[in-house]
Scaffold this motif. Sequence first.
Motif, mmCIF file in Angstrom:
data_model
loop_
_atom_site.group_PDB
_atom_site.id
_atom_site.type_symbol
_atom_site.label_atom_id
_atom_site.label_comp_id
_atom_site.label_asym_id
_atom_site.label_seq_id
_atom_site.Cartn_x
_atom_site.Cartn_y
_atom_site.Cartn_z
ATOM 1 N N ARG A 63 0.561 -1.406 -0.072
ATOM 2 C CA ARG A 63 -0.289 -0.167 -0.051
ATOM 3 C C ARG A 63 1.018 1.038 -0.058
ATOM 4 O O ARG A 63 0.958 2.544 -0.847
ATOM 5 C CB ARG A 63 -0.928 0.356 1.199
ATOM 6 N N GLU A 64 2.074 1.056 0.781
ATOM 7 C CA GLU A 64 2.896 2.639 0.781
ATOM 8 C C GLU A 64 3.485 2.685 -0.175
ATOM 9 O O GLU A 64 3.891 3.435 -0.617
ATOM 10 C CB GLU A 64 3.581 1.600 2.173
ATOM 11 N N MET A 65 3.877 1.579 -1.284
ATOM 12 C CA MET A 65 4.503 1.625 -2.379
ATOM 13 C C MET A 65 3.476 2.342 -3.747
ATOM 14 O O MET A 65 3.942 3.002 -4.436
ATOM 15 C CB MET A 65 5.134 0.454 -2.775
ATOM 16 N N VAL A 66 2.450 2.308 -3.159
ATOM 17 C CA VAL A 66 1.643 1.829 -4.873
ATOM 18 C C VAL A 66 0.787 3.683 -3.831
ATOM 19 O O VAL A 66 0.275 3.978 -5.098
ATOM 20 C CB VAL A 66 0.560 0.873 -5.005
ATOM 21 N N ALA A 67 1.031 3.900 -2.951
ATOM 22 C CA ALA A 67 -0.270 4.891 -2.550
ATOM 23 C C ALA A 67 -0.047 6.123 -3.030
ATOM 24 O O ALA A 67 -0.704 7.173 -3.791
ATOM 25 C CB ALA A 67 0.201 5.648 -0.978
ATOM 26 N N PRO A 68 1.377 7.047 -3.666
ATOM 27 C CA PRO A 68 1.567 8.136 -4.411
ATOM 28 C C PRO A 68 0.731 7.721 -6.171
ATOM 29 O O PRO A 68 0.292 8.782 -6.322
ATOM 30 C CB PRO A 68 3.114 8.745 -4.480
#
Length: 101
Positions: A62-67
Amino acid sequence: KAFCYCRHWIYFGLIIYGPGLARELNSIASELAGRQEESEHSHKHLVELSREFKRNVPEEVREMVAPVLKSFQAQVVALNKRSKEAESAFLGIYKQLIEAP
């Protein structure tokens, strides 16, 4: 006074093109109403998919794809706003035309 109205109708092409233009404008207005409903349903579906994604995907992913997701969401919001403004403008002009003498 009638000449003045006629001149405006000619200006808008409603006399020159006749009832064909009026039918086309009516058709576009009807299609817009249908598309607005579809858009609302599609938006709700995307919100639900986003929630499912957040529940079912590990935190690190989730953190990787959030942006990227935030960028897409911002673009969708901007396009939705632009679409609503354009549709509102068209429908406002359409309403004035059908109510004109």
